[in-house]
Design a protein around this motif. Structure first.
Motif, PDB file in Angstrom:
ATOM      1  N   LYS A 101      38.357 -16.738 176.866  1.00 38.88           N
ATOM      2  CA  LYS A 101      39.264 -15.867 176.131  1.00 38.88           C
ATOM      3  C   LYS A 101      40.398 -16.707 175.558  1.00 38.88           C
ATOM      4  O   LYS A 101      40.891 -17.617 176.204  1.00 38.88           O
ATOM      5  N   GLU A 102      40.784 -16.379 174.349  1.00 42.57           N
ATOM      6  CA  GLU A 102      41.881 -17.099 173.714  1.00 42.57           C
ATOM      7  C   GLU A 102      43.210 -16.598 174.259  1.00 42.57           C
ATOM      8  O   GLU A 102      43.365 -15.404 174.524  1.00 42.57           O
ATOM      9  N   THR A 103      44.144 -17.510 174.405  1.00 39.16           N
ATOM     10  CA  THR A 103      45.483 -17.107 174.814  1.00 39.16           C
ATOM     11  C   THR A 103      46.177 -16.455 173.629  1.00 39.16           C
ATOM     12  O   THR A 103      45.712 -16.536 172.486  1.00 39.16           O
ATOM     13  N   ILE A 104      47.295 -15.838 173.888  1.00 40.42           N
ATOM     14  CA  ILE A 104      48.045 -15.169 172.825  1.00 40.42           C
ATOM     15  C   ILE A 104      48.497 -16.179 171.780  1.00 40.42           C
ATOM     16  O   ILE A 104      48.443 -15.923 170.580  1.00 40.42           O
ATOM     17  N   TRP A 105      48.918 -17.371 172.241  1.00 38.98           N
ATOM     18  CA  TRP A 105      49.352 -18.415 171.302  1.00 38.98           C
ATOM     19  C   TRP A 105      48.195 -18.852 170.412  1.00 38.98           C
ATOM     20  O   TRP A 105      48.376 -19.053 169.204  1.00 38.98           O
ATOM     21  N   GLN A 106      47.008 -19.010 170.986  1.00 37.96           N
ATOM     22  CA  GLN A 106      45.856 -19.413 170.184  1.00 37.96           C
ATOM     23  C   GLN A 106      45.499 -18.329 169.170  1.00 37.96           C
ATOM     24  O   GLN A 106      45.159 -18.631 168.022  1.00 37.96           O
ATOM     25  N   GLN A 107      45.583 -17.065 169.578  1.00 37.76           N
ATOM     26  CA  GLN A 107      45.293 -15.972 168.653  1.00 37.76           C
ATOM     27  C   GLN A 107      46.283 -15.966 167.490  1.00 37.76           C
ATOM     28  O   GLN A 107      45.882 -15.835 166.331  1.00 37.76           O
ATOM     29  N   LYS A 108      47.565 -16.125 167.796  1.00 35.85           N
ATOM     30  CA  LYS A 108      48.583 -16.128 166.745  1.00 35.85           C
ATOM     31  C   LYS A 108      48.400 -17.316 165.808  1.00 35.85           C
ATOM     32  O   LYS A 108      48.530 -17.188 164.596  1.00 35.85           O
ATOM     33  N   PHE A 109      48.078 -18.497 166.368  1.00 35.39           N
ATOM     34  CA  PHE A 109      47.864 -19.674 165.538  1.00 35.39           C
ATOM     35  C   PHE A 109      46.653 -19.476 164.626  1.00 35.39           C
ATOM     36  O   PHE A 109      46.687 -19.830 163.448  1.00 35.39           O
ATOM     37  N   ASN A 110      45.565 -18.919 165.175  1.00 35.49           N
ATOM     38  CA  ASN A 110      44.369 -18.683 164.354  1.00 35.49           C
ATOM     39  C   ASN A 110      44.651 -17.668 163.252  1.00 35.49           C
ATOM     40  O   ASN A 110      44.175 -17.824 162.119  1.00 35.49           O
ATOM     41  N   GLU A 111      45.441 -16.630 163.562  1.00 42.34           N
ATOM     42  CA  GLU A 111      45.812 -15.665 162.531  1.00 42.34           C
ATOM     43  C   GLU A 111      46.635 -16.339 161.438  1.00 42.34           C
ATOM     44  O   GLU A 111      46.415 -16.112 160.251  1.00 42.34           O
ATOM     45  N   PHE A 112      47.577 -17.185 161.832  1.00 42.01           N
ATOM     46  CA  PHE A 112      48.413 -17.905 160.872  1.00 42.01           C
ATOM     47  C   PHE A 112      47.555 -18.812 159.999  1.00 42.01           C
ATOM     48  O   PHE A 112      47.708 -18.847 158.779  1.00 42.01           O
TER      49      PHE A 112
END
Length: 192
Positions: free
Chosen positions: A84-95
């Protein structure tokens, strides 16, 4: 045995300490007593067991067991589960997805193919090689300090691996269960 510890635990917070100059209206040293009482509780929590230690070799709750009618020759059904991706990884991927089509970021992507970028990479590699092969004591001390602060120790690597496999892993519970299991194993080894 455990009642002995609970009796000792109940006595620790009731210690009365008094020092000259710390008396209040009621004649009790409130600040000093509360500080020392807190310290006594912390020491008791660290040293004395809170509850009876349980062996880690006993059957654990909520552990999956295969059905009794399962075929032992059948495939085990092990699958690869994505992390599972961490919240930081999710935000970075969205960016990254949001700005990947922007012309500025597309032009930055082509920078590493330029002659300047290749020369800079070669220069950085030469500097890195010179630092690693240097005999200067100052450079060696700086590298040692860097390794000491930023390199993961073997214990940290093992603990990280344990947490990757079991998010509920608790080192304190594990060590307290070892206190119960190790004497039994050593005794069995010495008797056999």
């Amino acid at each position: 045995q455990w009642s002995r510890f609970s009796n000792l635990r109940s006595k620790i917070p009731s210690f009365k300490f008094s020092m000259p100059g710390t008396q209040t209206e009621g004649g009790r040293p409130v600040k000093l007593q509360s500080i020392l009482s807190t310290i006594g509780k912390e020491v008791a929590d660290a040293v004395l067991p809170r509850e009876e230690s349980v062996s880690s070799t006993k059957v654990r709750e909520n552990v999956w067991t295969p059905p009794k009618d399962a075929d032992p020759e059948a495939p085990s059904g092990i699958t690869v589960v994505p992390k599972k991706e961490t919240i930081w990884q999710q935000k970075f991927n969205e960016f990254r997805e949001r700005f990947a089509s922007h012309p500025l970021f597309r032009s930055l992507g082509g920078i590493k193919d330029t002659r300047f970028a290749k020369k800079t990479a070669e220069l950085a590699e030469d500097v890195r090689e010179r630092i690693e092969t240097s005999d200067s004591p100052v450079v060696n001390r700086v590298l040692d300090a860097h390794d000491k602060f930023f390199t993961e120790t073997e214990i940290q690597k093992a603990y990280r691996k344990l947490l990757e496999r079991d998010l509920n892993f608790d080192m304190v519970k594990f060590l307290s269960s070892l206190k119960v299991d190790v004497p039994v194993v050593v005794k069995a080894y010495l008797e056999a």
